[in-house]
Motif scaffolding. Structure first.
Motif, PDB file in Angstrom:
ATOM      1  N   ALA A 256       0.837  -1.208   0.000  1.00 21.96           N
ATOM      2  CA  ALA A 256       0.000   0.000   0.000  1.00 21.96           C
ATOM      3  C   ALA A 256       0.868   1.254   0.000  1.00 21.96           C
ATOM      4  O   ALA A 256       0.573   2.229  -0.711  1.00 21.96           O
ATOM      5  CB  ALA A 256      -0.928  -0.010   1.210  1.00 21.96           C
ATOM      6  N   GLY A 257       1.944   1.247   0.755  1.00 20.85           N
ATOM      7  CA  GLY A 257       2.855   2.391   0.769  1.00 20.85           C
ATOM      8  C   GLY A 257       3.526   2.599  -0.576  1.00 20.85           C
ATOM      9  O   GLY A 257       3.681   3.733  -1.042  1.00 20.85           O
ATOM     10  N   SER A 258       3.903   1.503  -1.225  1.00 24.62           N
ATOM     11  CA  SER A 258       4.535   1.605  -2.536  1.00 24.62           C
ATOM     12  C   SER A 258       3.583   2.155  -3.587  1.00 24.62           C
ATOM     13  O   SER A 258       3.996   2.818  -4.536  1.00 24.62           O
ATOM     14  CB  SER A 258       5.027   0.231  -2.989  1.00 24.62           C
ATOM     15  OG  SER A 258       6.022  -0.243  -2.116  1.00 24.62           O
ATOM     16  N   ILE A 259       2.308   1.876  -3.421  1.00 23.26           N
ATOM     17  CA  ILE A 259       1.308   2.407  -4.345  1.00 23.26           C
ATOM     18  C   ILE A 259       0.967   3.858  -4.007  1.00 23.26           C
ATOM     19  O   ILE A 259       0.766   4.689  -4.892  1.00 23.26           O
ATOM     20  CB  ILE A 259       0.043   1.527  -4.317  1.00 23.26           C
ATOM     21  CG1 ILE A 259       0.354   0.156  -4.908  1.00 23.26           C
ATOM     22  CG2 ILE A 259      -1.116   2.181  -5.048  1.00 23.26           C
ATOM     23  CD1 ILE A 259      -0.742  -0.870  -4.698  1.00 23.26           C
ATOM     24  N   LEU A 260       0.936   4.168  -2.724  1.00 19.97           N
ATOM     25  CA  LEU A 260       0.523   5.493  -2.276  1.00 19.97           C
ATOM     26  C   LEU A 260       1.554   6.586  -2.588  1.00 19.97           C
ATOM     27  O   LEU A 260       1.178   7.720  -2.896  1.00 19.97           O
ATOM     28  CB  LEU A 260       0.238   5.460  -0.775  1.00 19.97           C
ATOM     29  CG  LEU A 260      -0.423   6.680  -0.163  1.00 19.97           C
ATOM     30  CD1 LEU A 260      -1.769   6.933  -0.819  1.00 19.97           C
ATOM     31  CD2 LEU A 260      -0.582   6.488   1.332  1.00 19.97           C
ATOM     32  N   VAL A 261       2.838   6.262  -2.538  1.00 17.67           N
ATOM     33  CA  VAL A 261       3.876   7.279  -2.767  1.00 17.67           C
ATOM     34  C   VAL A 261       3.755   7.942  -4.139  1.00 17.67           C
ATOM     35  O   VAL A 261       3.742   9.174  -4.226  1.00 17.67           O
ATOM     36  CB  VAL A 261       5.283   6.694  -2.527  1.00 17.67           C
ATOM     37  CG1 VAL A 261       6.364   7.622  -3.039  1.00 17.67           C
ATOM     38  CG2 VAL A 261       5.490   6.441  -1.050  1.00 17.67           C
ATOM     39  N   PRO A 262       3.652   7.209  -5.241  1.00 22.55           N
ATOM     40  CA  PRO A 262       3.513   7.898  -6.523  1.00 22.55           C
ATOM     41  C   PRO A 262       2.197   8.685  -6.641  1.00 22.55           C
ATOM     42  O   PRO A 262       2.163   9.738  -7.280  1.00 22.55           O
ATOM     43  CB  PRO A 262       3.565   6.798  -7.575  1.00 22.55           C
ATOM     44  CG  PRO A 262       3.719   5.523  -6.870  1.00 22.55           C
ATOM     45  CD  PRO A 262       3.813   5.776  -5.421  1.00 22.55           C
ATOM     46  N   ILE A 263       1.149   8.183  -5.990  1.00 20.78           N
ATOM     47  CA  ILE A 263      -0.116   8.923  -6.019  1.00 20.78           C
ATOM     48  C   ILE A 263       0.029  10.253  -5.286  1.00 20.78           C
ATOM     49  O   ILE A 263      -0.400  11.303  -5.791  1.00 20.78           O
ATOM     50  CB  ILE A 263      -1.250   8.069  -5.410  1.00 20.78           C
ATOM     51  CG1 ILE A 263      -1.546   6.871  -6.314  1.00 20.78           C
ATOM     52  CG2 ILE A 263      -2.512   8.898  -5.190  1.00 20.78           C
ATOM     53  CD1 ILE A 263      -2.472   5.843  -5.705  1.00 20.78           C
ATOM     54  N   LEU A 264       0.648  10.221  -4.107  1.00 16.01           N
ATOM     55  CA  LEU A 264       0.880  11.466  -3.370  1.00 16.01           C
ATOM     56  C   LEU A 264       1.793  12.407  -4.155  1.00 16.01           C
ATOM     57  O   LEU A 264       1.590  13.623  -4.156  1.00 16.01           O
ATOM     58  CB  LEU A 264       1.493  11.172  -2.004  1.00 16.01           C
ATOM     59  CG  LEU A 264       0.588  10.524  -0.975  1.00 16.01           C
ATOM     60  CD1 LEU A 264       1.367  10.195   0.294  1.00 16.01           C
ATOM     61  CD2 LEU A 264      -0.598  11.411  -0.657  1.00 16.01           C
TER      62      LEU A 264
ATOM     63  N   TYR B  35       5.178  19.640   0.678  1.00 17.58           N
ATOM     64  CA  TYR B  35       3.945  18.957   1.072  1.00 17.58           C
ATOM     65  C   TYR B  35       4.093  17.453   0.883  1.00 17.58           C
ATOM     66  O   TYR B  35       3.647  16.662   1.715  1.00 17.58           O
ATOM     67  CB  TYR B  35       2.753  19.465   0.260  1.00 17.58           C
ATOM     68  CG  TYR B  35       2.479  20.931   0.444  1.00 17.58           C
ATOM     69  CD1 TYR B  35       2.235  21.460   1.703  1.00 17.58           C
ATOM     70  CD2 TYR B  35       2.475  21.791  -0.640  1.00 17.58           C
ATOM     71  CE1 TYR B  35       1.986  22.809   1.881  1.00 17.58           C
ATOM     72  CE2 TYR B  35       2.226  23.141  -0.479  1.00 17.58           C
ATOM     73  CZ  TYR B  35       1.980  23.641   0.788  1.00 17.58           C
ATOM     74  OH  TYR B  35       1.743  24.969   0.953  1.00 17.58           O
ATOM     75  N   PHE B  36       4.735  17.062  -0.204  1.00 14.77           N
ATOM     76  CA  PHE B  36       4.980  15.646  -0.471  1.00 14.77           C
ATOM     77  C   PHE B  36       5.842  15.036   0.628  1.00 14.77           C
ATOM     78  O   PHE B  36       5.536  13.951   1.133  1.00 14.77           O
ATOM     79  CB  PHE B  36       5.647  15.491  -1.838  1.00 14.77           C
ATOM     80  CG  PHE B  36       6.059  14.087  -2.156  1.00 14.77           C
ATOM     81  CD1 PHE B  36       5.112  13.123  -2.431  1.00 14.77           C
ATOM     82  CD2 PHE B  36       7.398  13.744  -2.193  1.00 14.77           C
ATOM     83  CE1 PHE B  36       5.486  11.823  -2.730  1.00 14.77           C
ATOM     84  CE2 PHE B  36       7.783  12.450  -2.494  1.00 14.77           C
ATOM     85  CZ  PHE B  36       6.822  11.490  -2.762  1.00 14.77           C
ATOM     86  N   VAL B  37       6.900  15.725   1.017  1.00 15.56           N
ATOM     87  CA  VAL B  37       7.789  15.207   2.061  1.00 15.56           C
ATOM     88  C   VAL B  37       7.044  15.076   3.384  1.00 15.56           C
ATOM     89  O   VAL B  37       7.172  14.070   4.094  1.00 15.56           O
ATOM     90  CB  VAL B  37       9.029  16.115   2.212  1.00 15.56           C
ATOM     91  CG1 VAL B  37       9.844  15.737   3.434  1.00 15.56           C
ATOM     92  CG2 VAL B  37       9.893  16.046   0.966  1.00 15.56           C
ATOM     93  N   VAL B  38       6.229  16.064   3.724  1.00 11.99           N
ATOM     94  CA  VAL B  38       5.462  16.010   4.974  1.00 11.99           C
ATOM     95  C   VAL B  38       4.475  14.849   4.940  1.00 11.99           C
ATOM     96  O   VAL B  38       4.363  14.084   5.912  1.00 11.99           O
ATOM     97  CB  VAL B  38       4.739  17.345   5.238  1.00 11.99           C
ATOM     98  CG1 VAL B  38       3.730  17.214   6.359  1.00 11.99           C
ATOM     99  CG2 VAL B  38       5.744  18.442   5.552  1.00 11.99           C
ATOM    100  N   LEU B  39       3.765  14.681   3.833  1.00 12.44           N
ATOM    101  CA  LEU B  39       2.812  13.582   3.723  1.00 12.44           C
ATOM    102  C   LEU B  39       3.500  12.220   3.835  1.00 12.44           C
ATOM    103  O   LEU B  39       2.970  11.298   4.457  1.00 12.44           O
ATOM    104  CB  LEU B  39       2.035  13.673   2.408  1.00 12.44           C
ATOM    105  CG  LEU B  39       1.005  14.787   2.315  1.00 12.44           C
ATOM    106  CD1 LEU B  39       0.441  14.869   0.898  1.00 12.44           C
ATOM    107  CD2 LEU B  39      -0.113  14.570   3.316  1.00 12.44           C
ATOM    108  N   CYS B  40       4.670  12.094   3.241  1.00  9.41           N
ATOM    109  CA  CYS B  40       5.397  10.822   3.310  1.00  9.41           C
ATOM    110  C   CYS B  40       5.991  10.572   4.695  1.00  9.41           C
ATOM    111  O   CYS B  40       6.230   9.421   5.074  1.00  9.41           O
ATOM    112  CB  CYS B  40       6.507  10.789   2.262  1.00  9.41           C
ATOM    113  SG  CYS B  40       5.869  10.637   0.587  1.00  9.41           S
ATOM    114  N   ALA B  41       6.214  11.637   5.465  1.00  4.84           N
ATOM    115  CA  ALA B  41       6.791  11.492   6.804  1.00  4.84           C
ATOM    116  C   ALA B  41       5.747  11.127   7.859  1.00  4.84           C
ATOM    117  O   ALA B  41       6.108  10.634   8.930  1.00  4.84           O
ATOM    118  CB  ALA B  41       7.499  12.780   7.204  1.00  4.84           C
TER     119      ALA B  41
END
Length: 96
Positions: free
Chosen positions: A19-27, A47-53
């Motif tokens: 799920a994380g591997s799929i979510l990262v490109p979407i974010l 924003y991308f870095v914050v969402l991934c953190a």
């Protein structure tokens, strides 16, 4: 992990990894390059870095509260009773 639940629990962990591997490109698609307010200061990557953190932060907090201290470390610090308590709890969980 108890033997009867090991496969299921490990598979559950793998689902989160997937799920994380799929979510990262979407974010990334939803955040990077989407800041149209000011062309000179494109900060959408932040924003991308914050969402991934966020998952890392949540895991750290939960790990601090839910994962017991290492019995080996406790023994090295002279805290033998605490180490034995944790080992007994692990034995109960593993049905030993």
């Amino acid at each position: 992990l108890p033997l009867q639940h090991r496969g299921r629990d490990l598979l559950f962990i793998e689902y989160f990894w997937t799920a994380g591997s799929i979510l990262v490109p979407i974010l990334g698609k939803l955040t990077i390059g989407q800041n149209n307010n000011d062309d000179d200061d494109n900060t959408s990557w932040r924003y991308f870095v914050v969402l991934c953190a966020i998952p890392c932060f949540i895991s750290t907090v939960l790990g601090y509260w839910l994962v017991p201290e290492s019995p080996r470390w406790l023994v090295s610090q002279g805290r033998n009773k605490e180490a034995m308590t944790i080992l007994r709890q692990c034995a109960i969980i593993n049905n030993n």
